[in-house]
Motif scaffolding. Structure first.
Motif, PDB file in Angstrom:
ATOM      1  N   ILE A   1      10.114 -49.298   1.175  1.00  0.00           N
ATOM      2  CA  ILE A   1       8.728 -49.108   1.595  1.00  0.00           C
ATOM      3  C   ILE A   1       8.717 -48.101   2.735  1.00  0.00           C
ATOM      4  CG2 ILE A   1       6.664 -50.232   2.517  1.00  0.00           C
ATOM      5  CD1 ILE A   1       7.718 -52.854   1.345  1.00  0.00           C
ATOM      6  N   GLY A   2       8.035 -46.990   2.561  1.00  0.00           N
ATOM      7  CA  GLY A   2       8.031 -45.952   3.571  1.00  0.00           C
ATOM      8  C   GLY A   2       9.362 -45.218   3.600  1.00  0.00           C
ATOM      9  N   THR A   3       9.509 -44.395   4.617  1.00  0.00           N
ATOM     10  CA  THR A   3      10.733 -43.588   4.733  1.00  0.00           C
ATOM     11  C   THR A   3      11.475 -43.828   6.032  1.00  0.00           C
ATOM     12  OG1 THR A   3       9.460 -41.752   5.708  1.00  0.00           O
ATOM     13  CG2 THR A   3       9.728 -41.772   3.307  1.00  0.00           C
ATOM     14  N   LYS A   4      10.935 -44.667   6.912  1.00  0.00           N
ATOM     15  CA  LYS A   4      11.510 -44.866   8.233  1.00  0.00           C
ATOM     16  C   LYS A   4      12.512 -46.019   8.234  1.00  0.00           C
ATOM     17  CE  LYS A   4       8.955 -41.718  10.272  1.00  0.00           C
ATOM     18  NZ  LYS A   4       7.949 -42.079  11.276  1.00  0.00           N
ATOM     19  N   SER A   5      13.361 -45.999   9.253  1.00  0.00           N
ATOM     20  CA  SER A   5      14.287 -47.111   9.499  1.00  0.00           C
ATOM     21  C   SER A   5      14.191 -47.490  10.965  1.00  0.00           C
ATOM     22  CB  SER A   5      15.717 -46.716   9.131  1.00  0.00           C
ATOM     23  OG  SER A   5      16.129 -45.577   9.865  1.00  0.00           O
ATOM     24  N   TYR A   6      14.568 -48.745  11.286  1.00  0.00           N
ATOM     25  CA  TYR A   6      14.328 -49.291  12.616  1.00  0.00           C
ATOM     26  C   TYR A   6      15.530 -50.116  13.078  1.00  0.00           C
ATOM     27  CZ  TYR A   6       9.626 -48.206  10.943  1.00  0.00           C
ATOM     28  OH  TYR A   6       8.527 -47.571  10.415  1.00  0.00           O
ATOM     29  N   ASP A   7      15.594 -50.321  14.393  1.00  0.00           N
ATOM     30  CA  ASP A   7      16.641 -51.180  14.949  1.00  0.00           C
ATOM     31  C   ASP A   7      16.418 -52.632  14.560  1.00  0.00           C
ATOM     32  OD1 ASP A   7      17.817 -48.991  16.209  1.00  0.00           O
ATOM     33  OD2 ASP A   7      16.557 -49.211  17.968  1.00  0.00           O
ATOM     34  N   SER A   8      15.149 -53.037  14.423  1.00  0.00           N
ATOM     35  CA  SER A   8      14.824 -54.398  13.993  1.00  0.00           C
ATOM     36  C   SER A   8      13.408 -54.406  13.430  1.00  0.00           C
ATOM     37  CB  SER A   8      14.934 -55.396  15.158  1.00  0.00           C
ATOM     38  OG  SER A   8      13.957 -55.113  16.153  1.00  0.00           O
ATOM     39  N   ILE A   9      13.160 -55.356  12.526  1.00  0.00           N
ATOM     40  CA  ILE A   9      11.833 -55.565  11.941  1.00  0.00           C
ATOM     41  C   ILE A   9      11.619 -57.064  11.848  1.00  0.00           C
ATOM     42  CG2 ILE A   9      10.281 -55.052  10.021  1.00  0.00           C
ATOM     43  CD1 ILE A   9      12.294 -52.941   9.075  1.00  0.00           C
ATOM     44  N   ASP A  10      10.462 -57.566  12.309  1.00  0.00           N
ATOM     45  CA  ASP A  10      10.202 -58.998  12.123  1.00  0.00           C
ATOM     46  C   ASP A  10       9.025 -59.191  11.175  1.00  0.00           C
ATOM     47  OD1 ASP A  10       7.762 -58.884  13.502  1.00  0.00           O
ATOM     48  OD2 ASP A  10       8.594 -59.636  15.369  1.00  0.00           O
ATOM     49  N   GLY A  11       8.780 -60.447  10.818  1.00  0.00           N
ATOM     50  CA  GLY A  11       7.778 -60.753   9.809  1.00  0.00           C
ATOM     51  C   GLY A  11       6.362 -60.394  10.195  1.00  0.00           C
ATOM     52  N   SER A  12       6.081 -60.281  11.495  1.00  0.00           N
ATOM     53  CA  SER A  12       4.739 -59.902  11.942  1.00  0.00           C
ATOM     54  C   SER A  12       4.498 -58.408  11.800  1.00  0.00           C
ATOM     55  CB  SER A  12       4.539 -60.305  13.401  1.00  0.00           C
ATOM     56  OG  SER A  12       5.286 -59.461  14.271  1.00  0.00           O
TER      57      SER A  12
ATOM     58  N   ASN B   1      15.925 -40.230  23.702  1.00  0.00           N
ATOM     59  CA  ASN B   1      16.401 -40.418  25.079  1.00  0.00           C
ATOM     60  C   ASN B   1      16.832 -41.860  25.349  1.00  0.00           C
ATOM     61  OD1 ASN B   1      13.972 -41.708  25.090  1.00  0.00           O
ATOM     62  ND2 ASN B   1      13.039 -40.496  26.719  1.00  0.00           N
ATOM     63  N   LYS B   2      17.136 -42.588  24.278  1.00  0.00           N
ATOM     64  CA  LYS B   2      17.677 -43.953  24.326  1.00  0.00           C
ATOM     65  C   LYS B   2      16.671 -44.981  24.846  1.00  0.00           C
ATOM     66  CE  LYS B   2      21.612 -42.344  22.935  1.00  0.00           C
ATOM     67  NZ  LYS B   2      22.042 -42.556  21.523  1.00  0.00           N
ATOM     68  N   LYS B   3      15.406 -44.674  24.811  1.00  0.00           N
ATOM     69  CA  LYS B   3      14.380 -45.619  25.247  1.00  0.00           C
ATOM     70  C   LYS B   3      14.007 -46.545  24.092  1.00  0.00           C
ATOM     71  CE  LYS B   3       9.732 -45.897  27.219  1.00  0.00           C
ATOM     72  NZ  LYS B   3       8.553 -45.126  27.669  1.00  0.00           N
ATOM     73  N   GLN B   4      13.866 -47.840  24.399  1.00  0.00           N
ATOM     74  CA  GLN B   4      13.480 -48.819  23.387  1.00  0.00           C
ATOM     75  C   GLN B   4      11.955 -48.830  23.254  1.00  0.00           C
ATOM     76  OE1 GLN B   4      15.920 -50.994  21.657  1.00  0.00           O
ATOM     77  NE2 GLN B   4      17.108 -49.271  22.438  1.00  0.00           N
ATOM     78  N   ILE B   5      11.467 -48.552  22.062  1.00  0.00           N
ATOM     79  CA  ILE B   5      10.033 -48.492  21.803  1.00  0.00           C
ATOM     80  C   ILE B   5       9.676 -49.582  20.793  1.00  0.00           C
ATOM     81  CG2 ILE B   5       8.145 -47.063  20.933  1.00  0.00           C
ATOM     82  CD1 ILE B   5       9.809 -44.626  21.700  1.00  0.00           C
TER      83      ILE B   5
END
Length: 488
Positions: free
Chosen positions: A450-461, A470-474
């Motif tokens: 689904i989509g084209t992006k990837s993430y450090d984490s994904i939750d059910g919400s 720049n290594k900032k957590q967003i």
């Protein structure tokens, strides 16, 4: 049994406030599906699915609304407040942490504040070797209340490393819940405390109060106990083929639980096993074979299978290369069985992996590919008979997939390092291909990302964590069904 809504998405300090004294008109609150939208300025605004702003205020942190129409927001001072769907501040900004959960269309709120408390001289911590004297001790102030009515359910100051309190309502029936060892009845939106010594909640609206020696089992529908004069034991004395037989050293644990896992009725000598204590173990077993008798000599686990006439007997198998049990079953009439057919019953270890049904009952070796071995399994909640199952091949690293034990087939092939369930019914998963890799959204029905992006984490919400260049957590939200990102 728990109706749980956790507001714990962004990696910001959850902070709370002193509640206003005015009560809230419950009927005026509404359910909304507004999403926190991350702007270029790093603030969050609330928008609808068409990205139209709904509240004319920006926040340093924002979270999804509860079904009752409230949410937590943060300001730039890292303080938090509770607002309603009109943007009105219901609980002022404060440094206390806050959680919200919904039960029976009412919003439960827990506030917590950590602080240093001055201790009397005799409670000072004297470090003779180091020469230091610690005159304070870390405490936490806990308050649990009903947001709509401002009714305070619990208020305590406790040492930080001792008592723990949680916002975890355990539904007994439509009008009763247990939380933090207290049984409440809800009537006209008011919580009435029924008992404050609940050690364990059971099914069928039953519970066990705290006790040191003899225990009782109650139902919320009766004032008198269903069973009394129960004491803990680790042995079961029965008759097998008309001869005395003892199952001993049963259900022993390294740390004794507050409620014994085997109860014995002092009057009748009947044994009631964990976890539901709803039926007596048979006093006589008939027609046992020599092999079954030898099996029972080494039994160390006895559990009562809820909503059935069966008990499961576990014998630790030292021949397995991994931690495992062999199983035998007995019904209330004393008949020994090799197999039973039951639903929604699991024995889990301390970290949530399934012990029974064991992995070979879920996925037999005949159903594996060559050189493929089974690792640990965990149940997919409310999925019927699906399990996240680990496999290895040629003793290489573990891979996870989802196995359907009814159809004997892979719902999701074991090709991922981590599988996380975001929406079981729609088969929306978060997949991590490699150990240090990122997570992608995956629709298992269409077999497509689904989509084209990837993430450090994904939750059910739909809350995701992303590391910038720049290594900032967003942190921000996405639509897990479409991959649409709520950010500029």
């Amino acid at each position: 049994m728990k109706n749980l809504i956790l507001l714990s998405c962004l990696n910001l300090l959850f902070l709370t406030a002193c509640g206003q004294k005015n009560t809230i008109n419950i009927q005026t609150q509404k359910t909304v599906n507004w999403i926190p939208y991350l702007t270029k300025n790093g603030d969050y605004i609330y928008v609808d699915s068409n990205l139209k702003q709904q509240i004319n205020t920006a926040y340093a942190g924002a979270y999804k609304f509860t079904l009752t129409g409230f949410t937590i927001v943060n300001n730039k001072d890292r303080k938090s407040a509770v607002i309603d769907t009109k943007g009105n501040i219901i609980v002022d900004y404060t440094e206390e942490s806050i959680e919200l959960e919904v039960f029976n269309q009412l919003t439960l709120m827990m506030k917590e504040l950590e602080y240093e408390k001055k201790m009397p001289l005799w409670k000072w911590d004297w470090n003779i070797m180091g020469g230091d004297i610690k005159k304070t001790k870390t405490y936490k102030k806990i308050e649990i209340s009903v947001l709509e009515t401002q009714q305070v359910l619990l208020s305590k100051d406790v040492p930080y490393d001792e008592d723990n309190f949680y916002l975890n309502p355990n539904k007994m029936d439509e009008n009763h819940l247990e939380m933090n060892d207290i049984l409440y009845e809800i009537k006209d939106n008011k919580f009435k405390k029924i008992r404050s010594d609940i050690e364990l909640s059971l099914d069928q609206k039953r519970y066990i109060p705290t006790s040191e020696n003899q225990f009782e089992i109650y139902s919320i529908d009766a004032k008198k106990p269903l069973f009394s004069g129960l004491t803990g034991t680790d042995r079961i004395e029965i008759s097998v083929n008309n001869k005395p037989f003892v199952l001993d050293s049963i259900n022993q644990d390294r740390y004794a639980p507050p409620i014994p896992q085997l109860f014995q009725d002092l009057k009748t000598t009947a044994i009631f096993p964990y976890p539901q204590y709803d039926k007596a173990f048979p006093k006589e077993i008939k027609n046992a074979t020599a092999e079954q008798i030898n099996f029972m000599k080494d039994v160390s686990l006895v559990y009562s299978i809820n909503n059935s006439p069966y008990f499961v007997l576990g014998r630790f198998n030292y021949d397995h290369s991994v931690w495992a049990y062999d199983w035998l079953y007995v019904d209330t009439a004393g008949n020994l069985l090799k197999n039973v057919s039951v639903k929604d019953f699991f024995i889990q270890d301390r970290v949530g992996y399934v012990v029974w049904p064991d992995k070979y009952m879920i996925l037999s070796e005949n159903e594996l590919k060559k050189d493929q071995k089974i690792g640990k399994t965990s149940y997919v909640y409310q999925s019927g008979n699906q399990y996240i199952t680990q496999t290895t091949k040629d003793d290489k690293k573990l891979k996870e997939g989802i196995w359907n034990a009814d159809s004997k087939s892979w719902i999701l092939s074991p090709e991922n390092y981590t599988v996380e369930i975001l929406d079981s019914e729609r088969q929306i998963y978060a997949l991590q291909k490699e150990k240090e890799g990122k997570f992608i959204l995956y629709n298992n029905k269409t077999k497509q990302q689904i989509g084209t992006k990837s993430y450090d984490s994904i939750d059910g919400s739909g809350c995701v964590r992303y590391t910038s260049e720049n290594k900032k957590q967003i942190y921000y939200y996405i639509d897990i069904l479409t991959g649409k990102e709520y950010k500029e």
